[in-house]
Design an enzyme around this catalytic site. Structure first.
Site, mmCIF file in Angstrom:
data_model
loop_
_atom_site.group_PDB
_atom_site.id
_atom_site.type_symbol
_atom_site.label_atom_id
_atom_site.label_comp_id
_atom_site.label_asym_id
_atom_site.label_seq_id
_atom_site.Cartn_x
_atom_site.Cartn_y
_atom_site.Cartn_z
ATOM 1 N N PRO A 233 12.053 37.321 9.021
ATOM 2 C CA PRO A 233 11.738 36.628 10.280
ATOM 3 C C PRO A 233 10.638 35.607 9.983
ATOM 4 O O PRO A 233 9.484 35.969 9.783
ATOM 5 C CB PRO A 233 11.238 37.769 11.187
ATOM 6 N N ASP A 409 6.175 35.308 6.601
ATOM 7 C CA ASP A 409 7.043 36.425 6.958
ATOM 8 C C ASP A 409 6.341 37.183 8.086
ATOM 9 O O ASP A 409 5.299 37.810 7.871
ATOM 10 C CB ASP A 409 7.226 37.309 5.709
ATOM 11 N N HIS A 410 6.911 37.128 9.257
ATOM 12 C CA HIS A 410 6.240 37.685 10.438
ATOM 13 C C HIS A 410 6.148 39.211 10.408
ATOM 14 O O HIS A 410 5.423 39.815 11.184
ATOM 15 C CB HIS A 410 6.978 37.219 11.705
ATOM 16 N N ARG A 411 6.886 39.834 9.475
ATOM 17 C CA ARG A 411 6.756 41.293 9.349
ATOM 18 C C ARG A 411 5.413 41.644 8.727
ATOM 19 O O ARG A 411 4.900 42.737 8.907
ATOM 20 C CB ARG A 411 7.874 41.861 8.454
ATOM 21 N N ILE A 413 2.656 39.004 8.362
ATOM 22 C CA ILE A 413 1.564 38.184 8.892
ATOM 23 C C ILE A 413 1.732 38.031 10.416
ATOM 24 O O ILE A 413 2.798 37.630 10.880
ATOM 25 C CB ILE A 413 1.588 36.766 8.256
#
Ligand code: CAO
Length: 437
Positions: A233, A409-411, A413
């Site tokens: 993501p 990577d939103h998982r 950060i």
């Protein structure tokens, strides 16, 4: 003792002409009871015709495209004693199989269950003709092809067009689909998780075309980028750094260089500022563990630099940036980007990166959304700096502003963390003396 057993089309209801879609046996093959020997199709249903004997195929009487009807001889099979030879004198007609609609059924299967009509009782239970109706709107494939696809984990509805008659999907189409997926490095579109593929287009009606083979680097990069795009993501955050002072300092340093000496590029200051920020924000110097449950925090600081080459994009890595001076890094980047353009980078030159910078500043641009070089968790994009009027509270003053784009990577950060990280990078670039602190 051996006997010759005939496989004939059983009573399939009141259907005069049945198309032979696929013949799955040839002379010399060994067949087993219930093994599909042919796929037949009417307007409303398709059916797998199973063998009613164990033995070796002597003769095959049909081919794809033929029309058959009840009683048509399909093949002869030589049955040995050890096999399931019919007890009746040879030649023996296999018992008309019981017809059972299976898999995706239409409310009213066109082929009705007939009463057995074989002249001689066969010693083995005749397998059912497996029927799949074609009025369900589902992919056009026989039950055996569907079974084959399921065994390989392929969702048959993802195969857009078969090579069989009227676009029927054949086993060979399933094989080609899997082969293609494996060569492209993508996942086979499995049940429920598949992504619709982009249908092939015939461009010839629109004009002339030419086929140009992709370079190996381009193909591999493409596979990797697609994997990342589908798995991570990604969020891109945009920022601007005031590099007026930094640029003045860089120009003064370069003015001191004698002819032939490698000039300091602005990119090296960005590399240094990035590492200083990574030291403050350890999550940016990490990778997600394969099970997605932990972060692997790295204690070294290696920065990959995306380099444009005639063969495609490569990413040499500057190692241990935190321990090296601006001059050392300048020389290392010059050497590695030259090697990259000459195609002389060794695999080790491109391994071990913690974060990547993709700089398009030498070309132009105002912003873009780079794709993370997984298993890294972030990438910094850089486009062209330009003079802009900036309000200082009293007046507009001309400042050299550098656009920066951070994709993460939103998982790993969070949005606020990304913004703070970029505020820090911006601060370092705005006043590079801070790199000494
Ligand atoms: N703003 C304004 N000018 C810039 C700039 C920026 N952000 N970045 C570079 N420039 C200038 C340089 O100062 C240089 O000017 P001079 O010739 O007057 O000195 C000129 O543009 C050319 O710079 P460069 O791109 O050759 O050098 P670099 O050190 O900035 O970059 C490298 C090195 C290897 C990153 C670069 O050559 C390259 O390959 N860039 C393409 C990267 C790429 O394709 N990324 C992939 C994008 S898709 O993910």
């Amino acid at each position: 003792m051996t006997q010759l057993c005939e496989i004939r089309v059983p009573d399939v209801g009141n259907v005069a002409e049945i198309d032979v879609v696929e013949v799955l046996i040839k002379v010399g093959d060994t067949v087993e009871i219930e093994q599909t020997v042919a796929t037949l199709e009417t307007d409303k249903a398709s059916m797998d015709l199973p063998s009613s004997a164990n033995g070796s195929v002597q003769e095959v009487f049909i081919k794809p495209g033929d029309k058959v009807s009840e009683g048509t001889l399909i093949a002869t099979v030589l049955v040995s004693d050890a096999g399931s030879a019919p007890a009746a004198p040879a030649p023996v007609v296999a018992e008309a199989p019981k017809v059972e609609p299976v898999v995706e059924k239409a409310p009213e299967p066109v082929v009705s269950a007939p009463a057995p009509s074989a002249p001689t009782p066969a010693p083995v239970a005749a397998p059912a003709v497996i029927i799949e109706t074609t009025s369900t709107g589902k992919a056009h494939a026989s039950p055996s092809t569907r079974l084959f696809a399921r065994e390989l984990g392929v969702d048959v509805s993802k195969i857009t067009l078969g090579t069989g008659r009227k676009g029927r999907i054949l086993k060979d189409d399933v094989k080609s689909y899997v082969k293609k997926a494996l060569t492209e490095g993508g996942a086979v579109a499995g049940t429920g998780a598949g992504i619709p593929s982009i249908p092939a287009v015939d461009f010839s009606p629109f004009g002339e075309t030419e086929l140009l083979k992709l370079s190996k680097i381009k193909r591999l990069t493409g596979q990797n980028l697609s994997r990342v795009w589908l798995n991570l993501p990604l969020v891109t955050y945009h920022e601007e750094a005031d590099i007026t002072e930094m640029e003045a300092f860089r120009n003064s340093l370069n003015a001191e260089k004698v002819k032939g000496e490698v000039k300091i590029t602005g990119l090296i200051f960005i590399v240094k500022a990035l590492v200083a920020a990574m030291q403050q924000f350890p999550n940016f110097n990490s990778s997600l563990s394969p099970d997605g449950e932990s972060l692997i925090l790295k204690k070294y600081y290696n920065i990959g630099i995306a380099v444009d080459t005639p063969n495609g994009l490569v990413v040499p890595v500057l190692r241990n940036v935190n321990t090296k001076s601006i001059n050392e890094l300048t020389l290392e980047l010059a050497e590695k980007s030259e090697k990259a353009r000459l195609g002389k980078l060794m695999p080790a030159d491109m391994q071990g990166g913690c974060m990547t910078i993709s700089s398009l500043g030498g070309i132009g641009g105002t912003a873009f959304t780079p794709i993370v070089n997984a298993p890294e968790v972030a990438i910094l994009g850089v486009t062209r700096a330009k003079m802009q009027p900036v309000w200082n509270g009293k007046e507009f003053i001309p400042r050299l502003m550098l656009p920066l784009d951070l994709t993460y990577d939103h998982r790993v950060i969070d949005g606020a963390e990304g913004a703070r990280f970029m505020a820090t990078v911006k601060q370092y670039l705005g006043d590079i003396r801070r790199l000494l602190l």
